[in-house]
Design a protein around this motif. Structure first.
Motif, PDB file in Angstrom:
ATOM      1  N   UNK A   1     -11.657   8.323  38.146  1.00  0.00           N
ATOM      2  CA  UNK A   1     -10.931   7.819  39.309  1.00  0.00           C
ATOM      3  C   UNK A   1      -9.733   8.716  39.603  1.00  0.00           C
ATOM      4  N   UNK A   2      -9.107   9.222  38.553  1.00  0.00           N
ATOM      5  CA  UNK A   2      -7.949  10.113  38.725  1.00  0.00           C
ATOM      6  C   UNK A   2      -8.362  11.402  39.444  1.00  0.00           C
ATOM      7  N   UNK A   3      -9.504  11.950  39.073  1.00  0.00           N
ATOM      8  CA  UNK A   3      -9.988  13.182  39.719  1.00  0.00           C
ATOM      9  C   UNK A   3     -10.344  12.919  41.181  1.00  0.00           C
ATOM     10  N   UNK A   4     -11.005  11.790  41.442  1.00  0.00           N
ATOM     11  CA  UNK A   4     -11.327  11.437  42.820  1.00  0.00           C
ATOM     12  C   UNK A   4     -10.047  11.291  43.636  1.00  0.00           C
ATOM     13  N   UNK A   5      -9.042  10.696  43.042  1.00  0.00           N
ATOM     14  CA  UNK A   5      -7.748  10.528  43.702  1.00  0.00           C
ATOM     15  C   UNK A   5      -7.172  11.880  44.122  1.00  0.00           C
ATOM     16  N   UNK A   6      -7.234  12.844  43.230  1.00  0.00           N
ATOM     17  CA  UNK A   6      -6.740  14.196  43.532  1.00  0.00           C
ATOM     18  C   UNK A   6      -7.516  14.824  44.686  1.00  0.00           C
ATOM     19  N   UNK A   7      -8.822  14.698  44.649  1.00  0.00           N
ATOM     20  CA  UNK A   7      -9.675  15.348  45.643  1.00  0.00           C
ATOM     21  C   UNK A   7      -9.609  14.684  47.013  1.00  0.00           C
ATOM     22  N   UNK A   8      -9.401  13.367  47.025  1.00  0.00           N
ATOM     23  CA  UNK A   8      -9.400  12.622  48.274  1.00  0.00           C
ATOM     24  C   UNK A   8      -7.997  12.492  48.859  1.00  0.00           C
ATOM     25  N   UNK A   9      -6.975  12.532  48.002  1.00  0.00           N
ATOM     26  CA  UNK A   9      -5.609  12.371  48.482  1.00  0.00           C
ATOM     27  C   UNK A   9      -5.219  10.916  48.676  1.00  0.00           C
ATOM     28  N   UNK A  10      -5.826  10.027  47.882  1.00  0.00           N
ATOM     29  CA  UNK A  10      -5.523   8.597  47.911  1.00  0.00           C
ATOM     30  C   UNK A  10      -5.083   8.221  46.500  1.00  0.00           C
ATOM     31  N   UNK A  11      -4.100   7.349  46.394  1.00  0.00           N
ATOM     32  CA  UNK A  11      -3.570   6.996  45.079  1.00  0.00           C
ATOM     33  C   UNK A  11      -4.629   6.329  44.207  1.00  0.00           C
ATOM     34  N   UNK A  12      -4.465   6.485  42.904  1.00  0.00           N
ATOM     35  CA  UNK A  12      -5.357   5.844  41.944  1.00  0.00           C
ATOM     36  C   UNK A  12      -5.297   4.329  42.122  1.00  0.00           C
ATOM     37  N   UNK A  13      -4.116   3.803  42.399  1.00  0.00           N
ATOM     38  CA  UNK A  13      -3.956   2.363  42.593  1.00  0.00           C
ATOM     39  C   UNK A  13      -4.813   1.886  43.763  1.00  0.00           C
ATOM     40  N   UNK A  14      -4.756   2.582  44.895  1.00  0.00           N
ATOM     41  CA  UNK A  14      -5.545   2.175  46.058  1.00  0.00           C
ATOM     42  C   UNK A  14      -7.044   2.319  45.805  1.00  0.00           C
ATOM     43  N   UNK A  15      -7.444   3.362  45.109  1.00  0.00           N
ATOM     44  CA  UNK A  15      -8.864   3.517  44.781  1.00  0.00           C
ATOM     45  C   UNK A  15      -9.316   2.428  43.808  1.00  0.00           C
ATOM     46  N   UNK A  16      -8.443   2.047  42.891  1.00  0.00           N
ATOM     47  CA  UNK A  16      -8.754   0.986  41.949  1.00  0.00           C
ATOM     48  C   UNK A  16      -8.949  -0.349  42.670  1.00  0.00           C
ATOM     49  N   UNK A  17      -8.115  -0.620  43.657  1.00  0.00           N
ATOM     50  CA  UNK A  17      -8.255  -1.832  44.462  1.00  0.00           C
ATOM     51  C   UNK A  17      -9.614  -1.839  45.157  1.00  0.00           C
ATOM     52  N   UNK A  18      -9.998  -0.693  45.692  1.00  0.00           N
ATOM     53  CA  UNK A  18     -11.305  -0.578  46.349  1.00  0.00           C
ATOM     54  C   UNK A  18     -12.433  -0.765  45.332  1.00  0.00           C
ATOM     55  N   UNK A  19     -12.312  -0.101  44.207  1.00  0.00           N
ATOM     56  CA  UNK A  19     -13.335  -0.137  43.162  1.00  0.00           C
ATOM     57  C   UNK A  19     -13.559  -1.552  42.632  1.00  0.00           C
ATOM     58  N   UNK A  20     -12.505  -2.332  42.580  1.00  0.00           N
ATOM     59  CA  UNK A  20     -12.597  -3.684  42.027  1.00  0.00           C
ATOM     60  C   UNK A  20     -12.845  -4.753  43.089  1.00  0.00           C
ATOM     61  N   UNK A  21     -13.294  -4.318  44.258  1.00  0.00           N
ATOM     62  CA  UNK A  21     -13.650  -5.226  45.357  1.00  0.00           C
ATOM     63  C   UNK A  21     -12.492  -6.113  45.803  1.00  0.00           C
ATOM     64  N   UNK A  22     -11.277  -5.591  45.717  1.00  0.00           N
ATOM     65  CA  UNK A  22     -10.115  -6.359  46.164  1.00  0.00           C
ATOM     66  C   UNK A  22      -9.521  -5.809  47.458  1.00  0.00           C
ATOM     67  N   UNK A  23     -10.117  -4.766  47.997  1.00  0.00           N
ATOM     68  CA  UNK A  23      -9.608  -4.161  49.226  1.00  0.00           C
ATOM     69  C   UNK A  23      -9.868  -5.072  50.415  1.00  0.00           C
ATOM     70  N   UNK A  24      -8.897  -5.170  51.284  1.00  0.00           N
ATOM     71  CA  UNK A  24      -9.035  -5.965  52.504  1.00  0.00           C
ATOM     72  C   UNK A  24      -9.489  -5.096  53.673  1.00  0.00           C
ATOM     73  N   UNK A  25      -9.231  -3.797  53.572  1.00  0.00           N
ATOM     74  CA  UNK A  25      -9.585  -2.860  54.640  1.00  0.00           C
ATOM     75  C   UNK A  25      -9.638  -1.457  54.048  1.00  0.00           C
TER      76      UNK A  25
END
Length: 76
Positions: free
Chosen positions: A27-51
């Protein structure tokens, strides 16, 4: 129940964990490549994202070489 209610289930599952595992990527590597924080990607990964922004969705799919339908699926 309105779409903005906190306890509403979206019926959408994010397969980010599975796609990362298949590619041997963290997830950390994806964060670097995409330019999105690990926290935000984690929220998405754990199905807690609202948008999710289309630009973020596009960047994740580009980096993981997948389609939107590979990443987001209906959770019946």
């Amino acid at each position: 129940m309105s779409p903005a209610d906190d306890d509403e289930l979206t019926g959408i599952h994010c397969r980010l964990d599975e796609l990362l595992a298949e590619r041997g990527m963290t997830l950390a590597r994806l964060s670097e490549l995409v330019g999105v924080s690990v926290v935000n990607l984690s929220i998405l990964k754990n199905d807690r994202a609202r948008a999710i922004r289309y630009s973020t969705l596009s960047a994740i799919c580009r980096v993981l070489d997948c389609e939107v339908g590979d990443l987001l699926v209906r959770a019946d």
